[in-house]
Design a protein around this motif. Structure first.
Motif, PDB file in Angstrom:
ATOM      1  N   ASP A  10       0.809  -1.218   0.000  1.00 16.28           N
ATOM      2  CA  ASP A  10       0.000   0.000   0.000  1.00 16.28           C
ATOM      3  C   ASP A  10       0.846   1.274   0.000  1.00 16.28           C
ATOM      4  O   ASP A  10       0.313   2.378   0.188  1.00 16.28           O
ATOM      5  CB  ASP A  10      -0.928   0.017   1.217  1.00 16.28           C
ATOM      6  CG  ASP A  10      -1.968  -1.096   1.149  1.00 16.28           C
ATOM      7  OD1 ASP A  10      -2.314  -1.507   0.025  1.00 16.28           O
ATOM      8  OD2 ASP A  10      -2.418  -1.561   2.209  1.00 16.28           O
ATOM      9  N   LEU A  11       2.154   1.132  -0.193  1.00 17.25           N
ATOM     10  CA  LEU A  11       3.040   2.289  -0.187  1.00 17.25           C
ATOM     11  C   LEU A  11       2.658   3.300  -1.266  1.00 17.25           C
ATOM     12  O   LEU A  11       2.621   4.508  -1.012  1.00 17.25           O
ATOM     13  CB  LEU A  11       4.495   1.832  -0.398  1.00 17.25           C
ATOM     14  CG  LEU A  11       5.529   2.941  -0.575  1.00 17.25           C
ATOM     15  CD1 LEU A  11       5.664   3.755   0.714  1.00 17.25           C
ATOM     16  CD2 LEU A  11       6.878   2.351  -0.984  1.00 17.25           C
ATOM     17  N   PHE A  12       2.354   2.822  -2.465  1.00 16.50           N
ATOM     18  CA  PHE A  12       2.152   3.720  -3.603  1.00 16.50           C
ATOM     19  C   PHE A  12       0.943   4.633  -3.439  1.00 16.50           C
ATOM     20  O   PHE A  12       1.058   5.852  -3.611  1.00 16.50           O
ATOM     21  CB  PHE A  12       2.071   2.911  -4.895  1.00 16.50           C
ATOM     22  CG  PHE A  12       3.213   1.949  -5.039  1.00 16.50           C
ATOM     23  CD1 PHE A  12       4.509   2.406  -5.163  1.00 16.50           C
ATOM     24  CD2 PHE A  12       2.990   0.577  -4.996  1.00 16.50           C
ATOM     25  CE1 PHE A  12       5.567   1.528  -5.279  1.00 16.50           C
ATOM     26  CE2 PHE A  12       4.038  -0.314  -5.108  1.00 16.50           C
ATOM     27  CZ  PHE A  12       5.332   0.153  -5.250  1.00 16.50           C
ATOM     28  N   PRO A  13      -0.257   4.117  -3.122  1.00 18.10           N
ATOM     29  CA  PRO A  13      -1.383   5.037  -2.913  1.00 18.10           C
ATOM     30  C   PRO A  13      -1.159   5.970  -1.726  1.00 18.10           C
ATOM     31  O   PRO A  13      -1.608   7.111  -1.744  1.00 18.10           O
ATOM     32  CB  PRO A  13      -2.579   4.101  -2.675  1.00 18.10           C
ATOM     33  CG  PRO A  13      -1.993   2.773  -2.348  1.00 18.10           C
ATOM     34  CD  PRO A  13      -0.689   2.704  -3.050  1.00 18.10           C
ATOM     35  N   ARG A  14      -0.420   5.502  -0.716  1.00 21.23           N
ATOM     36  CA  ARG A  14      -0.154   6.360   0.438  1.00 21.23           C
ATOM     37  C   ARG A  14       0.693   7.563   0.025  1.00 21.23           C
ATOM     38  O   ARG A  14       0.424   8.697   0.436  1.00 21.23           O
ATOM     39  CB  ARG A  14       0.548   5.552   1.530  1.00 21.23           C
ATOM     40  CG  ARG A  14       0.762   6.329   2.831  1.00 21.23           C
ATOM     41  CD  ARG A  14       1.328   5.431   3.916  1.00 21.23           C
ATOM     42  NE  ARG A  14       1.459   6.137   5.179  1.00 21.23           N
ATOM     43  CZ  ARG A  14       1.937   5.593   6.302  1.00 21.23           C
ATOM     44  NH1 ARG A  14       2.310   4.318   6.301  1.00 21.23           N
ATOM     45  NH2 ARG A  14       2.026   6.310   7.406  1.00 21.23           N
ATOM     46  N   ILE A  15       1.708   7.331  -0.787  1.00 19.70           N
ATOM     47  CA  ILE A  15       2.565   8.421  -1.246  1.00 19.70           C
ATOM     48  C   ILE A  15       1.785   9.386  -2.132  1.00 19.70           C
ATOM     49  O   ILE A  15       1.881  10.611  -1.988  1.00 19.70           O
ATOM     50  CB  ILE A  15       3.785   7.865  -2.002  1.00 19.70           C
ATOM     51  CG1 ILE A  15       4.735   7.153  -1.035  1.00 19.70           C
ATOM     52  CG2 ILE A  15       4.529   8.989  -2.717  1.00 19.70           C
ATOM     53  CD1 ILE A  15       5.893   6.454  -1.730  1.00 19.70           C
ATOM     54  N   LEU A  16       0.982   8.849  -3.048  1.00 18.40           N
ATOM     55  CA  LEU A  16       0.236   9.703  -3.966  1.00 18.40           C
ATOM     56  C   LEU A  16      -0.834  10.527  -3.247  1.00 18.40           C
ATOM     57  O   LEU A  16      -1.084  11.671  -3.607  1.00 18.40           O
ATOM     58  CB  LEU A  16      -0.403   8.861  -5.067  1.00 18.40           C
ATOM     59  CG  LEU A  16       0.576   8.171  -6.028  1.00 18.40           C
ATOM     60  CD1 LEU A  16      -0.192   7.385  -7.080  1.00 18.40           C
ATOM     61  CD2 LEU A  16       1.483   9.204  -6.694  1.00 18.40           C
ATOM     62  N   HIS A  17      -1.453   9.947  -2.233  1.00 18.19           N
ATOM     63  CA  HIS A  17      -2.513  10.656  -1.521  1.00 18.19           C
ATOM     64  C   HIS A  17      -1.970  11.634  -0.492  1.00 18.19           C
ATOM     65  O   HIS A  17      -2.588  12.673  -0.226  1.00 18.19           O
ATOM     66  CB  HIS A  17      -3.441   9.651  -0.827  1.00 18.19           C
ATOM     67  CG  HIS A  17      -4.244   8.823  -1.780  1.00 18.19           C
ATOM     68  ND1 HIS A  17      -4.725   7.559  -1.455  1.00 18.19           N
ATOM     69  CD2 HIS A  17      -4.641   9.059  -3.047  1.00 18.19           C
ATOM     70  CE1 HIS A  17      -5.377   7.067  -2.501  1.00 18.19           C
ATOM     71  NE2 HIS A  17      -5.334   7.958  -3.471  1.00 18.19           N
ATOM     72  N   GLN A  18      -0.814  11.314   0.090  1.00 18.32           N
ATOM     73  CA  GLN A  18      -0.309  12.123   1.205  1.00 18.32           C
ATOM     74  C   GLN A  18       0.979  12.877   0.882  1.00 18.32           C
ATOM     75  O   GLN A  18       1.465  13.633   1.718  1.00 18.32           O
ATOM     76  CB  GLN A  18      -0.083  11.239   2.433  1.00 18.32           C
ATOM     77  CG  GLN A  18      -1.353  10.581   2.941  1.00 18.32           C
ATOM     78  CD  GLN A  18      -1.091   9.695   4.157  1.00 18.32           C
ATOM     79  OE1 GLN A  18       0.019   9.204   4.360  1.00 18.32           O
ATOM     80  NE2 GLN A  18      -2.104   9.515   4.976  1.00 18.32           N
TER      81      GLN A  18
END
Length: 383
Positions: free
Chosen positions: A46-54
């Motif tokens: 889940d690293l990728f959506p976390r970086i893009l969202h935050q």
């Protein structure tokens, strides 16, 4: 999946978020699960959506949580900033929120001045004693003729003292004195009387201990409450906490405290542009309410108050300083590991490494600026 479970490149979920991250990294020299020390090793799907969202906050917090690793975060940050990814640090909502906050509130008001002291500088003297050198300088060293961190910090202190042309018996004010490094150096080697102020209780306590027996007074005080008259004023690594809404107040205060023939030295990290913005991760975990000034900010705020005599940039030296702090931190961590969490360890490693990379990319600067009230004759600044 637990945070310490490594997943191989072939097992990465083929998601839109991952593809977007890969596109952002394309051409930067940084890869996902690559073989270079600066490549990002992914530990959580889940690293990728976390970086893009935050944005920056998600990148830093996910490292603290163990969602990714990188052997050389400093070089990773350097490459990403050189690639232009610094423009994507803040999400649109973060930029809007910060502008709204600054529009309605003075985030660096007197009532809020002690927040950064409590959040960062009061974290623990034992940690900073192991990370820094014996001078306890928590600002950029001057590496021109130095080969060790201690030599660079002593050189920085002496450079400031020589630029101020200190003479025995002078009254010196140190705004943001930290653990008393400049106050001790100036009093011991130049015979001056120093008043130092800090907004950190832990710093004040250790500074008083370090300066015992010297003509040094350490006060827990905000700069806006100062009175008196001083022959010389110095401020090393404090202006980053003043905030753009208070720049004119700051220079007005310095002018009111400075003797007619006095001199003032300002040592500060600087930004390449005049946008009022902050890195959300740094703001939350390292320096709450900190804002980096630009050349324009400083010039406009000081105009009409003081005469600028000299402006020196040795920001490239901060890269080497931060890497020396990181080496000290890693070397001595086992001595304090029982008193701090693994999350704190990763937080400090990330902070020191990313800042080193930012200075290496020339994304940040370090300025020493000398002012007077219009002293007669030519000023030749020591180098």
């Amino acid at each position: 999946m637990t945070s310490d479970t490594r997943i191989g490149p072939n097992a990465l979920p083929d998601t839109r978020a991952r593809r977007v991250v890969e596109q952002l990294l394309d051409g930067s020299g940084v890869a996902l699960n690559g073989n270079s020390p600066w490549d990002i090793q992914v530990n959580h799907p889940d690293l990728f959506p976390r970086i893009l969202h935050q944005g920056s906050l998600g990148l830093g917090e996910s490292y603290m949580d163990g969602w990714w690793d990188c052997e050389r975060i400093d070089e990773m940050a350097h490459l990403l900033l050189r690639h232009g990814l610094g423009e994507h640090v803040n999400t649109p909502s973060e930029r809007l929120m910060y502008r709204l906050q600054n529009g309605f509130f003075n985030l660096q008001s007197k009532a809020r001045a002690y927040i950064v002291g409590e959040a960062h500088y009061d974290l623990g003297n034992d940690l900073f004693e192991r990370m820094l050198d014996p001078t306890m300088c928590y600002s950029c060293g001057y590496w021109k003729d130095a080969s060790t961190l201690h030599q660079a910090q002593v050189a920085k202190l002496d450079l400031a003292a020589r630029k101020l042309d200190l003479k025995p018996g002078m009254r010196v004010l140190d705004i943001g004195c930290g653990w008393g490094s400049f106050a001790e150096h100036a009093a011991r080697h130049y015979g001056v009387e120093v008043t130092g102020i800090t907004i950190s209780k832990e710093q004040a306590a250790l500074a008083r201990e370090r300066c015992e027996g010297l003509p040094v007074e350490i006060l827990l005080q905000d700069y806006r409450d100062l009175t008196g008259c001083y022959d010389r004023i110095v401020s090393i690594g404090m202006f980053e906490h003043v905030g753009h809404r208070n720049y004119h107040t700051y220079f007005n205060t310095v002018e009111s405290l400075l003797a007619e023939d006095g001199m003032f030295l300002l040592h500060t990290i600087g930004s390449n542009n005049s946008d009022i913005s902050v890195d959300p991760w740094v703001n939350k975990y390292i320096f709450p309410n900190g804002v980096l000034p630009s050349v324009m900010h400083i010039a406009k705020a000081s105009e009409g108050h003081l005469l600028m005599e000299d402006w020196q940039n040795f920001g490239a030296d901060y890269d080497r300083t931060l890497m020396a702090w990181l080496e000290n931190f890693d070397t001595h961590w086992n001595e304090i590991a029982d008193r701090y969490s693994e999350r704190i360890r990763r937080m400090f490693r990330y902070y020191l490494s990313v800042f080193a990379g930012a200075f290496r990319a020339r994304h940040l600067q370090l300025w020493q600026i000398v002012y007077s009230r219009g002293r007669p004759g030519r000023y030749d600044a020591p180098r």
